[in-house]
Write an enzyme that holds these catalytic residues in place. Structure first.
Site, short mmCIF file in Angstrom:
data_model
loop_
_atom_site.label_atom_id
_atom_site.label_comp_id
_atom_site.label_asym_id
_atom_site.label_seq_id
_atom_site.Cartn_x
_atom_site.Cartn_y
_atom_site.Cartn_z
N CYS A 87 -9.58 -8.71 19.44
CA CYS A 87 -9.93 -7.38 19.94
C CYS A 87 -11.11 -6.84 19.14
O CYS A 87 -11.12 -6.91 17.91
CB CYS A 87 -8.74 -6.44 19.81
SG CYS A 87 -7.28 -6.98 20.72
N ARG A 105 0.82 -1.22 0.00
CA ARG A 105 0.00 0.00 0.00
C ARG A 105 0.85 1.26 0.00
O ARG A 105 0.44 2.32 -0.45
CB ARG A 105 -0.93 -0.03 1.23
CG ARG A 105 -2.01 1.04 1.24
CD ARG A 105 -3.16 0.66 2.14
NE ARG A 105 -2.80 0.54 3.53
CZ ARG A 105 -2.94 1.51 4.45
NH1 ARG A 105 -3.43 2.68 4.08
NH2 ARG A 105 -2.62 1.30 5.70
N TYR A 106 2.05 1.18 0.56
CA TYR A 106 2.99 2.29 0.58
C TYR A 106 4.20 1.94 -0.29
O TYR A 106 4.54 0.77 -0.44
CB TYR A 106 3.46 2.58 2.00
CG TYR A 106 2.36 2.97 2.96
CD1 TYR A 106 1.74 4.21 2.85
CD2 TYR A 106 1.97 2.11 3.97
CE1 TYR A 106 0.73 4.58 3.72
CE2 TYR A 106 0.96 2.48 4.85
CZ TYR A 106 0.34 3.71 4.73
OH TYR A 106 -0.65 4.07 5.59
N CYS A 143 -5.50 -15.04 16.04
CA CYS A 143 -4.93 -14.35 17.19
C CYS A 143 -5.20 -15.20 18.42
O CYS A 143 -6.02 -16.12 18.40
CB CYS A 143 -5.57 -12.98 17.38
SG CYS A 143 -5.22 -11.79 16.05
#
Length: 342
Positions: free
Chosen positions: A100, A83-84, A96
């Site tokens: 969260c 993306r960058y 995970c």
């Protein structure tokens, strides 16, 4: 571990919004590790650790995007996101040790996509070999350290063989959710691959209570290998949107050799609106923290703009004017100061 409604009810009295989630569950499943479950105060319905982990029916709101940062459109290989220009992210797994509720990658996390395959590792390594402009790779997911020792060893071997000059960010919340994962055998693997460009450890501590003796010890194992630790917190309503809480967190992190790096504005991902803090309040918190914290303890309050817009630092504008004598600045403690034009 807590995986079911019954297991959760054995530990907590569910609130109405939490109870209702089980009738209309969102895409992100329930999973709370033993280490995090021990941190929840069952007598406090507004406990900040609980708020991060116990599902809420408001997650079923479909208003926002499941991919607010435009990762899918920047997918270079099966698991590599570019993306960058100089950074890429490798989705090592969807798993995970605890999920969260503010997770920005819920389109992928906990979806049973599983660990990265050997073919996907080879695809990513080939792409990285061909794209020398990439200088940093984020090993993320899910959580990198849910991978088996064997898989992790193979992944690091392939990446180092492809690009020994590539800085590898080890992005994990496992030091909080499963500190026992960092065994001597795991750390031997990290040590063996700790050559060439450096490893960097990127943690996520969101509340001072998460800095337990066990989590600090887990981070310390990386630091003892010469691997610096940086923390990326997420600003969350009812969790850490309080100056006193963040002041304690940042100072405690620094005291334990972890640099407070980012304080992220919660992303515009589907199902997280109830956890977002208004930017105006975030800026007020940032300004007050700047008065209280040293430069080393001060994180960058940052927003990752929608539609792959990139990261932008959010801060109070202290440059308030300019006249014939110079630039006019507002000082953090009040009052104004001038800096000459030349």
């Amino acid at each position: 571990m807590i995986k079911t409604k019954r297991e959760l009810e054995d530990r907590l009295t569910l609130k109405a919004d939490e109870e209702a989630w089980f009738d209309h569950p969102s895409s992100l499943p329930l999973l709370i590790s033993d280490a995090l479950e021990r941190l929840i105060d069952p007598a406090d319905p507004h406990d900040p650790i609980r708020r991060q982990l116990v599902p809420d029916v408001r997650e079923c709101d479909r208003t926002d995007s499941l991919d607010p940062l435009g990762e899918v459109s920047h997918q270079a290989t099966g698991r590599l996101i570019h993306r960058y220009g100089r950074r890429a992210a490798l989705l090592t797994t969807d798993r995970c040790f605890a999920y969260c509720r503010h997770c920005f990658r819920r389109r992928f996390t906990g979806t049973d996509s599983g660990p990265i395959s050997d073919i996907q590792i080879e695809e990513a390594a080939s792409y990285l070999k061909e794209h020398g402009e990439i200088t940093e790779l984020l090993l993320t997911g899910g959580d990198l350290f849910t991978l088996s020792d064997q898989k992790l060893d193979h992944l690091l071997t392939c990446l180092k063989e492809a690009r020994e000059d590539l800085i590898l960010r080890l992005c994990t919340r496992s030091v909080v959710s499963m500190p026992s994962r960092f065994t001597s055998s795991l750390m031997e693997i990290i040590k063996r691959h700790n050559h060439g460009a450096p490893f960097l450890l990127l943690t996520q501590f969101n509340h001072p209570r998460e800095l337990t003796e066990e989590s600090i010890e887990a981070v310390g194992k990386f630091i003892s290998l010469g691997i610096p630790a940086f923390n990326q917190s997420v600003l969350l309503a009812g969790v850490n949107d309080d100056v006193d809480v963040l002041e304690e967190l940042c100072n405690s992190l620094l005291m334990n050799r972890i640099k407070p790096y980012y304080l992220f504005q919660c992303d515009l991902v589907q199902g997280t609106a109830h956890l977002r803090v208004p930017i105006e309040k975030g800026l007020e918190i940032e300004a007050e923290l700047r008065k209280r914290l040293s430069g080393l303890a001060m994180p960058q309050y940052t927003i990752d703009l929608p539609e792959a817009g990139g990261k932008v630092i959010l801060t109070h504008d202290y440059l308030v004017g300019k006249d014939s004598e110079g630039y006019i600045f507002e000082s953090p403690d009040g009052g104004t100061r001038r800096y000459p034009l030349k």
